[in-house]
Design an enzyme around this catalytic site. Sequence first.
Site, mmCIF file in Angstrom:
data_model
loop_
_atom_site.group_PDB
_atom_site.id
_atom_site.type_symbol
_atom_site.label_atom_id
_atom_site.label_comp_id
_atom_site.label_asym_id
_atom_site.label_seq_id
_atom_site.Cartn_x
_atom_site.Cartn_y
_atom_site.Cartn_z
ATOM 1 N N VAL A 309 0.883 -1.296 0.082
ATOM 2 C CA VAL A 309 0.116 -0.034 -0.031
ATOM 3 C C VAL A 309 0.717 1.258 -0.124
ATOM 4 O O VAL A 309 0.687 2.306 -0.524
ATOM 5 C CB VAL A 309 -0.776 -0.054 1.196
ATOM 6 C CG1 VAL A 309 -1.661 1.037 1.302
ATOM 7 C CG2 VAL A 309 -2.098 -1.299 1.049
ATOM 8 N N ALA A 310 2.082 1.103 0.892
ATOM 9 C CA ALA A 310 2.756 2.281 0.760
ATOM 10 C C ALA A 310 3.660 2.760 -0.523
ATOM 11 O O ALA A 310 3.924 3.887 -0.862
ATOM 12 C CB ALA A 310 3.892 2.308 1.968
ATOM 13 N N ASP A 356 -7.788 22.178 -42.265
ATOM 14 C CA ASP A 356 -8.777 22.650 -43.274
ATOM 15 C C ASP A 356 -8.134 24.041 -43.827
ATOM 16 O O ASP A 356 -7.315 24.729 -43.142
ATOM 17 C CB ASP A 356 -10.362 22.946 -42.642
ATOM 18 C CG ASP A 356 -11.103 23.649 -43.788
ATOM 19 O OD1 ASP A 356 -10.964 23.129 -44.754
ATOM 20 O OD2 ASP A 356 -11.991 24.281 -43.774
ATOM 21 N N GLU A 738 11.585 4.116 -0.435
ATOM 22 C CA GLU A 738 11.131 3.657 0.676
ATOM 23 C C GLU A 738 11.002 1.938 0.754
ATOM 24 O O GLU A 738 11.314 1.412 1.571
ATOM 25 C CB GLU A 738 9.532 3.993 0.796
ATOM 26 C CG GLU A 738 9.531 5.672 1.004
ATOM 27 C CD GLU A 738 8.259 6.172 0.620
ATOM 28 O OE1 GLU A 738 7.329 5.547 0.693
ATOM 29 O OE2 GLU A 738 8.252 7.389 0.369
ATOM 30 N N ASP A 780 5.781 13.782 -1.282
ATOM 31 C CA ASP A 780 5.079 13.273 -2.515
ATOM 32 C C ASP A 780 3.980 14.450 -3.046
ATOM 33 O O ASP A 780 4.251 14.873 -4.109
ATOM 34 C CB ASP A 780 4.217 12.198 -2.269
ATOM 35 C CG ASP A 780 4.986 11.042 -2.363
ATOM 36 O OD1 ASP A 780 6.378 11.036 -2.391
ATOM 37 O OD2 ASP A 780 4.755 9.627 -2.372
#
Length: 951
Positions: A309-310, A356, A738, A780
């Site tokens: 999860v981390a 165009d 981490e 973060d």
Amino acid sequence: MATPRSAQPSSVAAPAGLPFDPSVRAADDVARELGVDPSVGLNEAEAARRLAADGPNQLRSRPPVPLWRKVLDQFRDPLVALLLVAVAISVTVWWVEGAEGVPVDAVVIAAIVVLNAVLGLVQESKAEGAVAALRSMTEASSTVLRDGRRVTARSTELVRGDVLMLTEGDAVGADARLLSATALRVQESSLTGESEAVLKDAAVLAAPAPLGDRFDMVYKGTAVAQGVGRAVVVATGMDTEMGAIAELLDATDEEVTPLQREISRVSKVLGLTVIGIAAVVMVLAAVVNDVRTASDLVTVLLLGVSLAVAAVPEGLPAILSVVLAVGVQSMARRNAVVKKLHSAETLGSASVIASDKTGTLTKNEMTIQRVFTASGEVTLTGVGYRPDGEARTGGDGVGQPLTDEQLVREVSMVLGGGSLANDAQLVERDGEWTVQGDPTEAAFLVAAHKLTGTVDRVAGFERRGEVPFTSERKMMSALVDPPGDGAWALVTKGAPDVLLPRCTEIQVGDRTVPLDEERRARALGDVERLSQQAYRTLGVAYRRVAEGLGAQGLEEHESDLVYLGVVGIIDPPRPEVAAAVAEARRAGIRVMMITGDHPVTATRIAGDLGIVEPGARAVSGTELDGLDAEGLRETTRTVSVYARVAPQNKLQIVDALQADGHVVAMTGDGVNDAPALKTADIGVAMGITGTEVTKESAKMILGDDNFATIVAAVRQGRIIFDNIKKFLRYLLSSNMGEVFTVLLGVVLAGVVGLEGAAGGEAVVVPLLATQILWINLVTDSGPALAMGVDPETDDVMARPPRGINDRIIDARMWTGVLTIGFVMGVATLLTIDIFLPGGLVEGTDSLTVARTAGFTTLVLAQLFNVLNSRSETTSAFHRMFTGRWLWAAIGLGLVLQIAVVQVPSSRSPSGRLASTSRTGASRSRWPRPCSGSTSSASWSGAHGIPAGWRR
């Protein structure tokens, strides 16, 4: 003047509800089939009955997307789904541990997911509001004949059988068969792409013809440029030609953006990576720590799940949405309205811009640029309807200002004569110049202002009679009475090949001389030169007539004329487009022109703009129809100009380019552009001249109809992509730091001294869950957001567009992410080792102090990684002070880290971020089932949640 006819193919089937093609039936027969007397029109009761039966005269619109569907769409991103799984896992872990306190991980991740959804909803709402602001605020109306009276009705209430009364400036409300037409010209560029107004005629066609050649028909969505006419409505709503294109649009699939495809792939890779990390950590922890009991096994499982999860960059979806939203707002300030967030980056990935011509690359404002007379050649500077410019000698416009009195008089008579034989008007309101009437005729009015004295020369002339322009005559004449006692004159302008045979003399300065064979050949040569250079040509002549000549029988006097000269007219390129095309080519982007106009005109404009080399080949829609799939792909690889194309041809070109691996941006303004705009990776509609169908189908709308805005949006799109790569590189490498810290700490616990300091713990980790959560929250979010708005660090337009198969996270980036993460992990563990007894370096501090030191080291490493992640090719010190938001985020991170370590309410009584357990005997076990209580001043080492958050 001969009007060029569109040769683009189109269906020639009868409109729905009619058993025949009205263009090949006499007008009276069509009216009879529709049950209407053309001199009286429908009565109100019958019109109401038909309206009830057929429905309103409007295109079918999609029902609005309900709010619940918009909300649900925000959660369809695979990465968001991954985060929702992380929420479920976090809640499960919290429940297994005893459901005490607050599941902080789950709450934080859920909050980020909700924030991401809110950002998406807000931005899409803003885009919808901007699109709505670009729409016309007035409802279109039409003049119809009802019960023998002219009445004004809403165009949505027109029905089959209604008799339209058409006058200059009217919008045509429905498809209709002409009953009569007098000098009627209709601007059909929104359907055919051809810039010049088409001359209409009520005479029946001999055989079915393509849309652009049905001269006895008028169509919904076009506009009357000149003249008057009457027409009986044969089709309304979805049965019109515009409706047929709308049907084609509904059948066109909308492509997902390259960024959406890439983020989906990244999410899958991250999901597999997270599962792999969890599995590896659990296996290694079980093997290294000799796990035997069920309690220890649960601890290992919870460790792996928590680390997984981390490892997920929880802030990625929200940061991505913020970055895209900031980029979208930046584009909006430059008049580029992006309707969907993910489309903002797509334009930066474009390798082809298929544009165009009319109104996009050109101004859609006919301009006289060249004038040939008996004494020479003159160029008029300035473009469009703004009467700014001057007359210069020579054909290149770089000669000297015009001073030759003889040539000045001749040119003045040409422009003055064209202004007199003219039904257009030039109007100035609030500094903006517009025209009423035929744009070609208006070109004379504008040009007359550029030559001093010309406007004064024709001021005061009164028109006494007129012979209108017709397709058979190819010219028009005006009988004018000059002010004072001057002689009357008949001024004529028209196609040079028709006008010259009627001329017997030619103007040379103040006198006239016979138009002998030598002078006639020279005049014809001037016309040929202009035609070869893609100019439309109009000749001007005159003759003196008796004062008081009646308006009847003027055609008899259209002979023995004095030839004044010929002008070259063109729809000029926008002045800023050439530089924009050059910038696009510098960026490796190929610019293509796709138009319904004549091939000679198309290649001339494309050459002037630098799209192709002068004299390059143009491919017509008819040629495209004869190619197979491989032939079409080969053609699109080498040809950049396409003329006389139909809507299906535009789709073919876009599909072929996409099949060849290109990211295609398609621009346009007409209804005929809409299907291709929807199919293209990003469709770009014109906000001013674009039709509502085009705007609905496009992903981006240009508020100023400026091609240069597209290139500016490309630059912004590339900056957005660069910034996305920056914060992805930062987030992933920091999270890997981490992961490596925990992974190597578990495996090498004995080497770095963790095992000896753990006091018999079954599973030893270098960092607590709380510390990892803090790192994710502090390092973060702020820095990643700052990187998302980082200014351009390199010249993004100096490199080619990324390939459609290029990954946003490629092998090189993964290598960098893993390398940086590994270095962070090693540095953090070495710091812990320095403080602990034993290990590689002998220390004397406790596990609490060592963890705090390692925790701070990892935070500082990630803050420096902010600068390092700005580029894969340059060092962190390159232009390191250009991003003020980056330094603000770094400074905030430092302050928060100092606070969490040093402020009493955030640290343990020992003066460092604590890792004490609830029992006091075990200080490092993580995670572990909750029991007992903790001090409100400490951080829990067993669960990793600040005690103040637990209840």
